[in-house]
Design a protein around this motif. Structure first.
Motif, PDB file in Angstrom:
ATOM      1  N   ILE A  29     -82.262  52.566  69.673  1.00  0.00           N
ATOM      2  CA  ILE A  29     -83.525  52.090  70.234  1.00  0.00           C
ATOM      3  C   ILE A  29     -83.873  52.879  71.491  1.00  0.00           C
ATOM      4  O   ILE A  29     -83.061  53.017  72.399  1.00  0.00           O
ATOM      5  N   TYR A  30     -85.095  53.387  71.519  1.00  0.00           N
ATOM      6  CA  TYR A  30     -85.572  54.146  72.675  1.00  0.00           C
ATOM      7  C   TYR A  30     -86.249  53.182  73.657  1.00  0.00           C
ATOM      8  O   TYR A  30     -87.059  52.353  73.265  1.00  0.00           O
ATOM      9  N   GLY A  31     -85.951  53.328  74.937  1.00  0.00           N
ATOM     10  CA  GLY A  31     -86.554  52.456  75.932  1.00  0.00           C
ATOM     11  C   GLY A  31     -85.946  51.062  75.883  1.00  0.00           C
ATOM     12  O   GLY A  31     -85.015  50.777  75.119  1.00  0.00           O
ATOM     13  N   GLN A  32     -86.469  50.148  76.723  1.00  0.00           N
ATOM     14  CA  GLN A  32     -86.014  48.752  76.761  1.00  0.00           C
ATOM     15  C   GLN A  32     -84.509  48.646  76.981  1.00  0.00           C
ATOM     16  O   GLN A  32     -83.846  47.764  76.417  1.00  0.00           O
ATOM     17  N   GLU A  33     -83.955  49.508  77.820  1.00  0.00           N
ATOM     18  CA  GLU A  33     -82.495  49.551  77.982  1.00  0.00           C
ATOM     19  C   GLU A  33     -81.919  48.228  78.490  1.00  0.00           C
ATOM     20  O   GLU A  33     -80.867  47.782  78.009  1.00  0.00           O
ATOM     21  N   GLU A  34     -82.599  47.599  79.433  1.00  0.00           N
ATOM     22  CA  GLU A  34     -82.065  46.354  79.992  1.00  0.00           C
ATOM     23  C   GLU A  34     -82.047  45.247  78.948  1.00  0.00           C
ATOM     24  O   GLU A  34     -81.078  44.477  78.860  1.00  0.00           O
ATOM     25  N   ILE A  35     -83.108  45.158  78.154  1.00  0.00           N
ATOM     26  CA  ILE A  35     -83.162  44.138  77.100  1.00  0.00           C
ATOM     27  C   ILE A  35     -82.075  44.398  76.066  1.00  0.00           C
ATOM     28  O   ILE A  35     -81.362  43.473  75.643  1.00  0.00           O
ATOM     29  N   VAL A  36     -81.921  45.646  75.647  1.00  0.00           N
ATOM     30  CA  VAL A  36     -80.910  45.992  74.647  1.00  0.00           C
ATOM     31  C   VAL A  36     -79.520  45.636  75.153  1.00  0.00           C
ATOM     32  O   VAL A  36     -78.681  45.109  74.410  1.00  0.00           O
ATOM     33  N   GLU A  37     -79.260  45.877  76.424  1.00  0.00           N
ATOM     34  CA  GLU A  37     -77.942  45.577  76.985  1.00  0.00           C
ATOM     35  C   GLU A  37     -77.658  44.070  76.945  1.00  0.00           C
ATOM     36  O   GLU A  37     -76.539  43.646  76.612  1.00  0.00           O
ATOM     37  N   ARG A  38     -78.658  43.272  77.260  1.00  0.00           N
ATOM     38  CA  ARG A  38     -78.470  41.813  77.232  1.00  0.00           C
ATOM     39  C   ARG A  38     -78.274  41.318  75.801  1.00  0.00           C
ATOM     40  O   ARG A  38     -77.427  40.446  75.542  1.00  0.00           O
ATOM     41  N   LEU A  39     -79.034  41.872  74.867  1.00  0.00           N
ATOM     42  CA  LEU A  39     -78.883  41.465  73.472  1.00  0.00           C
ATOM     43  C   LEU A  39     -77.514  41.863  72.933  1.00  0.00           C
ATOM     44  O   LEU A  39     -76.873  41.105  72.191  1.00  0.00           O
ATOM     45  N   ARG A  40     -77.055  43.031  73.319  1.00  0.00           N
ATOM     46  CA  ARG A  40     -75.735  43.480  72.870  1.00  0.00           C
ATOM     47  C   ARG A  40     -74.636  42.544  73.381  1.00  0.00           C
ATOM     48  O   ARG A  40     -73.691  42.224  72.648  1.00  0.00           O
ATOM     49  N   SER A  41     -74.799  42.055  74.608  1.00  0.00           N
ATOM     50  CA  SER A  41     -73.785  41.153  75.145  1.00  0.00           C
ATOM     51  C   SER A  41     -73.754  39.843  74.378  1.00  0.00           C
ATOM     52  O   SER A  41     -72.693  39.260  74.164  1.00  0.00           O
ATOM     53  N   TYR A  42     -74.922  39.341  73.939  1.00  0.00           N
ATOM     54  CA  TYR A  42     -74.950  38.131  73.106  1.00  0.00           C
ATOM     55  C   TYR A  42     -74.154  38.341  71.827  1.00  0.00           C
ATOM     56  O   TYR A  42     -73.365  37.480  71.412  1.00  0.00           O
ATOM     57  N   VAL A  43     -74.388  39.479  71.169  1.00  0.00           N
ATOM     58  CA  VAL A  43     -73.723  39.753  69.893  1.00  0.00           C
ATOM     59  C   VAL A  43     -72.223  39.930  70.096  1.00  0.00           C
ATOM     60  O   VAL A  43     -71.411  39.383  69.336  1.00  0.00           O
ATOM     61  N   GLU A  44     -71.830  40.658  71.121  1.00  0.00           N
ATOM     62  CA  GLU A  44     -70.398  40.913  71.351  1.00  0.00           C
ATOM     63  C   GLU A  44     -69.647  39.637  71.686  1.00  0.00           C
ATOM     64  O   GLU A  44     -68.487  39.477  71.299  1.00  0.00           O
TER      65      GLU A  44
END
Length: 326
Positions: A29-44
């Motif tokens: 995913i390009y851009g939205q780095e902060e959102i992607v990081e938070r979503l990744r933490s939910y999944v992990e």
């Protein structure tokens, strides 16, 4: 089979690039780095709550939802991910029937399934109330991801049950990077001016940038500035500025002629001219007082066009009002 795999089997030149190059994982995913990081933490942490994605079109809301499903379920994601478009299926029956049937159905090996409701702000208030009760009833084995353009149109009881993520328009660098990557993958030569034009025309919308690139690539071997502005029916920023400056200088006839060129030769709609004026107003070489006056006139014209007034008349009135005050 992924979208990319499916598109590879299509005849050459007939792939839809927005699907062929849709990111399949968080890393893509390009851009939205902060959102992607938070979503990744939910999944992990295996701790996925109900989610509400809000923001303009083409900024990664649907892509983020499917990426979550792929990360959680792997190759089995399609069997555990229900996607509905609320703008087509707005009634309360959809919430009560399709969503409940999917939430009730048996599945193995996972703690929950995911229901993705796109354009949720199109749901009626009754349907949203039914959705709230459904979210409560099936919270043990179902997670909801709601996507909307305007979170204010989602009732408070639903917002309070979700982790809210506000997607902003993508940065010019993010759009530029993906356009460059796709052009390289497709063997397309894009000039620097053409790349700048694609980024400008996209205005933070990745889907628009990719579609414009694909359309421009069909017109010749090289994607340049002229091809992009022709395909997107977008005016060069300097054309907009020249029109406004002519009006401010009192040369209404010249400003009106340039407006005629935009509407007739370029094929722009009145609303598109308003949008470009609004985007570019603070970039013009104008003093602050004049810029504020221009913004006021843009707001008036936009309101009247939205209310159904004639586009050309309102735009000419906008230019006339600027010229008359000099």
């Amino acid at each position: 089979m992924s979208e990319a795999d499916a598109s590879e089997g299509a005849p050459a030149g007939r792939e839809i690039w927005i699907e062929k190059y849709r990111p399949e994982s968080f890393e893509d995913i390009y851009g939205q780095e902060e959102i992607v990081e938070r979503l990744r933490s939910y999944v992990e942490r295996d701790d996925l709550p109900h989610l509400l994605f809000s923001g303009p079109a083409g900024v990664g809301k649907t892509t983020a939802a499917t990426a979550i499903a792929r990360e959680v379920y792997g190759d089995d994601w399609r069997n555990n991910f229900l996607e509905l478009n609320a703008s087509d299926e707005r009634g309360i029956d959809v919430v009560r029937d399709r969503i409940k049937n999917f939430a009730r159905s048996s599945f193995g090996g996972y703690d929950h399934r995911i229901i993705f409701l796109d354009e949720a702000d199109s749901l009626t208030d009754d349907a949203q109330s039914a959705l709230r009760r459904t979210m409560e009833q099936f919270s043990d084995n179902t997670r909801f991801i709601l996507s909307c353009n305007y979170s204010s149109k989602i009732i408070d009881p639903i917002q309070s049950r979700c982790a809210v993520f506000r997607f902003s328009p993508l940065s010019d660098d993010a759009v530029r990077q993906q356009v460059e990557d796709i052009a390289a993958a497709e063997g397309i030569e894009v000039t620097e001016d053409g790349l700048d034009a694609l980024v400008y025309a996209a205005s933070g919308d990745m889907r628009r940038a990719i579609n414009s690139l694909q359309a421009a690539a069909t017109t010749g071997d090289v994607v340049d500035e002229e091809a992009v502005y022709l395909i997107t029916s977008t005016a060069r920023p300097e054309q907009i500025e020249e029109m406004v400056e002519a009006a401010i200088d009192g040369d209404f006839a010249s400003a009106r002629s340039q407006l005629e060129t935009l509407l007739v030769d370029t094929g722009m709609a009145g609303g598109d001219v308003i949008d470009q004026l609004h985007r570019s107003a603070w970039e013009f070489d104008l003093d602050e007082r004049t810029t504020v006056r221009l913004m006021e006139r843009i707001g008036e014209a936009d309101y009247r066009i939205t209310a159904g007034a004639n586009e050309r008349v309102q735009l000419e009135a906008l230019l006339a009002s600027l010229a008359a005050e000099e």
